[in-house]
Scaffold this active site. Structure first.
Site, PDB file in Angstrom:
ATOM      1  N   GLY A 192     -45.857  22.608   5.513  1.00 29.42           N
ATOM      2  CA  GLY A 192     -44.588  23.673   4.103  1.00 29.42           C
ATOM      3  C   GLY A 192     -44.983  22.878   2.785  1.00 29.42           C
ATOM      4  O   GLY A 192     -45.678  22.179   2.361  1.00 29.42           O
ATOM      5  N   VAL A 196     -39.366  18.846   2.960  1.00 31.89           N
ATOM      6  CA  VAL A 196     -39.361  18.403   4.946  1.00 31.89           C
ATOM      7  C   VAL A 196     -39.723  18.274   5.003  1.00 31.89           C
ATOM      8  O   VAL A 196     -39.484  17.076   5.554  1.00 31.89           O
ATOM      9  CB  VAL A 196     -39.834  20.398   4.724  1.00 31.89           C
ATOM     10  CG1 VAL A 196     -39.471  20.453   6.662  1.00 31.89           C
ATOM     11  CG2 VAL A 196     -38.058  20.856   4.532  1.00 31.89           C
ATOM     12  N   GLU A 214     -49.912  19.364   6.175  1.00 35.34           N
ATOM     13  CA  GLU A 214     -50.456  20.797   5.066  1.00 35.34           C
ATOM     14  C   GLU A 214     -49.262  21.022   4.672  1.00 35.34           C
ATOM     15  O   GLU A 214     -48.826  21.726   4.345  1.00 35.34           O
ATOM     16  CB  GLU A 214     -50.969  21.696   6.115  1.00 35.34           C
ATOM     17  CG  GLU A 214     -52.353  21.594   7.041  1.00 35.34           C
ATOM     18  CD  GLU A 214     -53.845  20.714   5.949  1.00 35.34           C
ATOM     19  OE1 GLU A 214     -53.611  20.991   5.180  1.00 35.34           O
ATOM     20  OE2 GLU A 214     -54.619  20.428   7.011  1.00 35.34           O
ATOM     21  N   CYS A 248     -50.109  28.425  -0.207  1.00 33.83           N
ATOM     22  CA  CYS A 248     -50.362  27.145  -0.698  1.00 33.83           C
ATOM     23  C   CYS A 248     -51.599  26.906  -1.794  1.00 33.83           C
ATOM     24  O   CYS A 248     -51.662  26.457  -2.293  1.00 33.83           O
ATOM     25  CB  CYS A 248     -50.237  26.438   0.303  1.00 33.83           C
ATOM     26  SG  CYS A 248     -51.700  26.251   2.329  1.00 33.83           S
TER      27      CYS A 248
END
Length: 473
Positions: A192, A196, A214, A248
């Protein structure tokens, strides 16, 4: 439907009891679960495609290629290669230590938590789970609440294929993830964003729980002035259009020689027209933005840019659609460089030299991926030596994800910990060291016991006097 918060500790405790029972230890049992996961992806592919179409507007071909197919292939290959991965190792040691039987056992970490994001919810849930299954762990999957149809589908189909005493799905939002993070886990795997990730890392620290993070970041593209800019544009645009840029590893911005910028823009326009002859707004090959808030975030960034919009992506807020948008003459400090874009916007930053491009990248947080287009080995080696990133990819974008044998990881702000195939297995595996000292070794061990004679001290400290070779520079 959200999982009852009161049930979450019971779910964790049940999985921990299963782990302690030894059920997950046999290699054949793990292989069966991996094959079952592959069967689930294969048998339920139409439901999966429908769910991701509803949640994300994902094109069916993209789901089958990038999510369903990848999970089937990696689960099957992991099952086939597992006996080799799980072999007990016997390191090579000095002859006098061989009777001790130095051994490295491959032990599962235990009961683990996998928290996955919304953008590629299938592969980013099951890719880590493949490693957890292969390692012999029990696991909770927590999919994103931003893909409710898909998350509910997981809760329904996972127990039909995987042992429900061993693998569970927990659905929900802040209350549910908060309860999960209150509990002790033997490993947490989170994919994410950095905001967070800091919350998860803080919660994990209370239990000294190891983490894999990740994350993402702004993955730049550097184009060597001598490279074929038409081909570079084609490959960059394709990488940017996957999942509407919501991944990402999407190319986030392009650094190009100033006198080549307009040539690159023309190439982008040419290939956009070839990819989407009638535009991307209604194309079945182009997806939607995940939510109204993300759509507003992207359009707000565009409204504040000081760059020149040269490929104007049309907007349909009601359907959360935003076509690929190219912006040239973007300078440091622009709105489009504030944060990871995570959408179909591509800023072009003109530079005057390769060194300036390197300095621009190095002045920012380490990216997950650095993309570079060059035929020159000297340029490639300069970028390898002078930059830091999770991966460095030459002359293409996105396609590195198809190589199962490569580790996938970030560095610094883009995360830490490795995954994909054996690397994910290793993440969820403890290397457990062992020796087995024979009784017959006692005469050789006598020297270690006090009181120590002068001769014993000399022998015990001999390593201090190890000859050190001269340095050669």
């Amino acid at each position: 439907m959200a999982t009852s918060v009161s049930m979450i500790p019971k779910i964790r405790d049940g999985l921990r009891a299963t782990f302690r029972s030894g059920m997950t230890r046999p290699i054949a049992w793990r292989q069966h679960q991996l094959y079952q996961l592959a069967r689930m992806a294969q048998n339920e592919r139409e439901l999966i495609c429908d769910a991701l179409k509803k949640d994300l507007g994902k094109p069916r071909t993209e789901v089958l290629m990038a999510e369903v197919g990848s999970i089937i292939e990696r689960a099957v290959k992991s099952a086939q290669q597992l006996p080799e991965w799980a072999k007990t190792e016997y390191p090579e040691v000095a002859d006098w230590q061989k009777p001790w039987k130095p051994t490295v056992y491959k032990a599962p970490r235990g009961t683990v938590l996998i928290v996955s994001p919304w953008n590629y919810p299938m592969i980013l849930s099951f890719q880590p789970l493949i490693g957890a299954i292969a390692a012999g762990c029990t696991a909770v999957l927590k999919p994103s609440e931003l893909v409710p149809t898909f998350s509910q589908l997981l809760a329904e189909i996972v127990p039909k294929y995987l042992d429900p005493n061993t693998y569970r799905v927990v659905n929900g939002a802040v209350p549910e993830i908060s309860k999960l993070l209150e509990l002790q886990w033997d490993h947490i795997f989170y994919t994410g964003n950095g905001r967070v990730a800091r919350i998860i890392a803080s919660a994990a620290a209370k239990h000294l729980t190891p983490l894999t993070l990740e994350l993402g970041g702004k993955s730049p593209v550097i184009i060597d002035s001598a490279y074929d800019h038409d081909l570079a544009a084609k490959r960059i645009l394709w990488g940017k259009c996957n999942n509407a840029g919501q991944i990402c590893v999407a190319p986030d911005y392009v650094l190009v020689q100033r006198d080549k910028q307009d040539e690159l823009v023309r190439a982008f326009q040419k290939h956009y027209n070839a990819f989407f002859p009638e535009g991307a707004l209604d194309s079945p090959s182009f997806g939607s933005i995940v939510s109204d808030s993300h759509h507003k975030r992207l359009t707000s960034l565009l409204s504040r840019t000081k760059g020149d919009v040269v490929l104007q992506g049309r907007v349909d807020a009601a359907r959360r659609r935003l076509e690929p948008t190219i912006v040239k003459n973007v300078a440091g400090g622009d709105s489009l460089l504030e944060e990871e874009l995570f959408g179909p916007i591509l800023p072009i930053v003109p530079v005057d030299s390769l060194d300036q491009a390197v300095d621009f990248v190095n002045a920012r947080s380490h990216p997950l991926v650095l993309y570079a287009f060059s035929d020159k080995e000297s340029v490639k080696q300069q970028l390898v030596s002078e930059t830091q990133s999770g991966g460095i990819i030459f002359n293409d974008t996105f396609q590195q994800l198809a190589v199962h044998e490569l580790p996938f990881a970030g560095v610094g702000e883009s995360g830490y910990g490795y995954q994909v195939m054996k690397y994910t297995y290793d993440t969820f595996t403890q290397l457990r060291s062992s020796i087995d000292m024979p009784k017959e070794a006692e005469p050789y061990l006598a020297i270690r016991y006090p009181p120590h004679s002068e001769e014993a001290v000399k022998a015990l400290t001999a390593a201090v006097h190890t000859p050190i070779p001269p340095s050669r520079q």
